[in-house]
Design a protein around this motif. Structure first.
Motif, PDB file in Angstrom:
ATOM      1  N   CYS A  28       0.835  -1.201   0.000  1.00 26.22           N
ATOM      2  CA  CYS A  28       0.000   0.000   0.000  1.00 26.22           C
ATOM      3  C   CYS A  28       0.875   1.258   0.000  1.00 26.22           C
ATOM      4  CB  CYS A  28      -0.923  -0.026   1.216  1.00 26.22           C
ATOM      5  SG  CYS A  28      -1.944   1.443   1.451  1.00 26.22           S
ATOM      6  N   GLU A  29       1.886   1.264   0.839  1.00 21.46           N
ATOM      7  CA  GLU A  29       2.780   2.430   0.919  1.00 21.46           C
ATOM      8  C   GLU A  29       3.535   2.635  -0.393  1.00 21.46           C
ATOM      9  OE1 GLU A  29       4.980   1.356   4.407  1.00 21.46           O
ATOM     10  OE2 GLU A  29       3.475   2.229   5.747  1.00 21.46           O
ATOM     11  N   ALA A  30       4.000   1.539  -0.992  1.00 17.90           N
ATOM     12  CA  ALA A  30       4.705   1.648  -2.274  1.00 17.90           C
ATOM     13  C   ALA A  30       3.762   2.140  -3.365  1.00 17.90           C
ATOM     14  CB  ALA A  30       5.290   0.285  -2.656  1.00 17.90           C
ATOM     15  N   SER A  37      -0.410   9.189  -4.099  1.00 17.61           N
ATOM     16  CA  SER A  37      -1.608   9.208  -3.260  1.00 17.61           C
ATOM     17  C   SER A  37      -1.237   9.139  -1.783  1.00 17.61           C
ATOM     18  CB  SER A  37      -2.541   8.063  -3.644  1.00 17.61           C
ATOM     19  OG  SER A  37      -1.903   6.819  -3.497  1.00 17.61           O
ATOM     20  N   ASP A  38      -2.234   9.195  -0.939  1.00 21.43           N
ATOM     21  CA  ASP A  38      -2.092   9.231   0.510  1.00 21.43           C
ATOM     22  C   ASP A  38      -1.817   7.837   1.068  1.00 21.43           C
ATOM     23  OD1 ASP A  38      -2.323   9.857   3.215  1.00 21.43           O
ATOM     24  OD2 ASP A  38      -4.511   9.870   3.170  1.00 21.43           O
ATOM     25  N   ALA A  39      -0.806   7.690   1.886  1.00 21.84           N
ATOM     26  CA  ALA A  39      -0.470   6.399   2.492  1.00 21.84           C
ATOM     27  C   ALA A  39      -0.898   6.315   3.958  1.00 21.84           C
ATOM     28  CB  ALA A  39       1.031   6.155   2.386  1.00 21.84           C
ATOM     29  N   SER A  40      -1.591   7.333   4.441  1.00 23.12           N
ATOM     30  CA  SER A  40      -1.904   7.391   5.878  1.00 23.12           C
ATOM     31  C   SER A  40      -2.807   6.258   6.346  1.00 23.12           C
ATOM     32  CB  SER A  40      -2.543   8.733   6.227  1.00 23.12           C
ATOM     33  OG  SER A  40      -3.794   8.876   5.568  1.00 23.12           O
ATOM     34  N   GLY A  41      -3.581   5.652   5.475  1.00 22.85           N
ATOM     35  CA  GLY A  41      -4.486   4.575   5.876  1.00 22.85           C
ATOM     36  C   GLY A  41      -3.931   3.185   5.642  1.00 22.85           C
ATOM     37  N   LEU A  45      -5.535  -0.375   6.635  1.00 21.05           N
ATOM     38  CA  LEU A  45      -5.933  -1.314   5.593  1.00 21.05           C
ATOM     39  C   LEU A  45      -5.372  -2.699   5.879  1.00 21.05           C
ATOM     40  CD1 LEU A  45      -7.442  -1.555   2.892  1.00 21.05           C
ATOM     41  CD2 LEU A  45      -5.295  -1.022   1.749  1.00 21.05           C
ATOM     42  N   ALA A  46      -4.125  -2.754   6.307  1.00 19.94           N
ATOM     43  CA  ALA A  46      -3.497  -4.032   6.629  1.00 19.94           C
ATOM     44  C   ALA A  46      -4.207  -4.727   7.788  1.00 19.94           C
ATOM     45  CB  ALA A  46      -2.028  -3.830   6.953  1.00 19.94           C
ATOM     46  N   GLU A  47      -4.728  -3.951   8.723  1.00 21.79           N
ATOM     47  CA  GLU A  47      -5.440  -4.521   9.875  1.00 21.79           C
ATOM     48  C   GLU A  47      -6.887  -4.859   9.541  1.00 21.79           C
ATOM     49  OE1 GLU A  47      -5.104  -1.725  13.071  1.00 21.79           O
ATOM     50  OE2 GLU A  47      -2.923  -1.818  13.074  1.00 21.79           O
ATOM     51  N   CYS A  80     -10.679   2.694   5.530  1.00 16.86           N
ATOM     52  CA  CYS A  80      -9.383   3.267   5.905  1.00 16.86           C
ATOM     53  C   CYS A  80      -9.032   4.539   5.139  1.00 16.86           C
ATOM     54  CB  CYS A  80      -8.296   2.233   5.700  1.00 16.86           C
ATOM     55  SG  CYS A  80      -8.531   0.792   6.760  1.00 16.86           S
ATOM     56  N   PHE A  81      -9.684   4.734   4.011  1.00 20.42           N
ATOM     57  CA  PHE A  81      -9.471   5.916   3.183  1.00 20.42           C
ATOM     58  C   PHE A  81     -10.855   6.507   2.848  1.00 20.42           C
ATOM     59  CE2 PHE A  81      -5.809   3.204   2.325  1.00 20.42           C
ATOM     60  CZ  PHE A  81      -4.746   4.071   2.433  1.00 20.42           C
TER      61      PHE A  81
END
Length: 84
Positions: A28-30, A37-41, A45-47, A80-81
């Motif tokens: 997601c971060e990559a 885009s935004d990686a804050s969520g 998302l992983a959880e 999450c987003f």
């Protein structure tokens, strides 16, 4: 010896979801970096994503892949987003 093998097998199976969720967070971060885009969520998302949604989300390579996701995977993204 037999008990040790069983214990290791159980430990391996119980660790698999944790590995998948950390893989999803990294993916997601990559994706966020590559697509601006935004990686804050990503940790959320992983959880939040179950095993099926995680498998789908790990296959996302670009924005066009998002439209083909199941409602389950899209629901995890929305949780999450919320502004997505």
């Amino acid at each position: 010896m037999k008990k040790l093998i069983i214990a290791l097998a159980v430990a391996g199976f119980s660790a698999a979801p944790t590995l998948a969720s950390s893989d999803l967070e990294g993916h997601c971060e990559a994706y966020a970096v590559e697509n601006g885009s935004d990686a804050s969520g990503c940790s959320c998302l992983a959880e939040t994503a179950d095993a099926d949604a995680t498998a789908e989300l790990l296959s996302v390579q670009g924005p066009e892949d998002l439209e083909a996701l199941s409602d389950n995977a899209k629901g995890a993204i929305q949780a999450c987003f919320p502004d997505a």
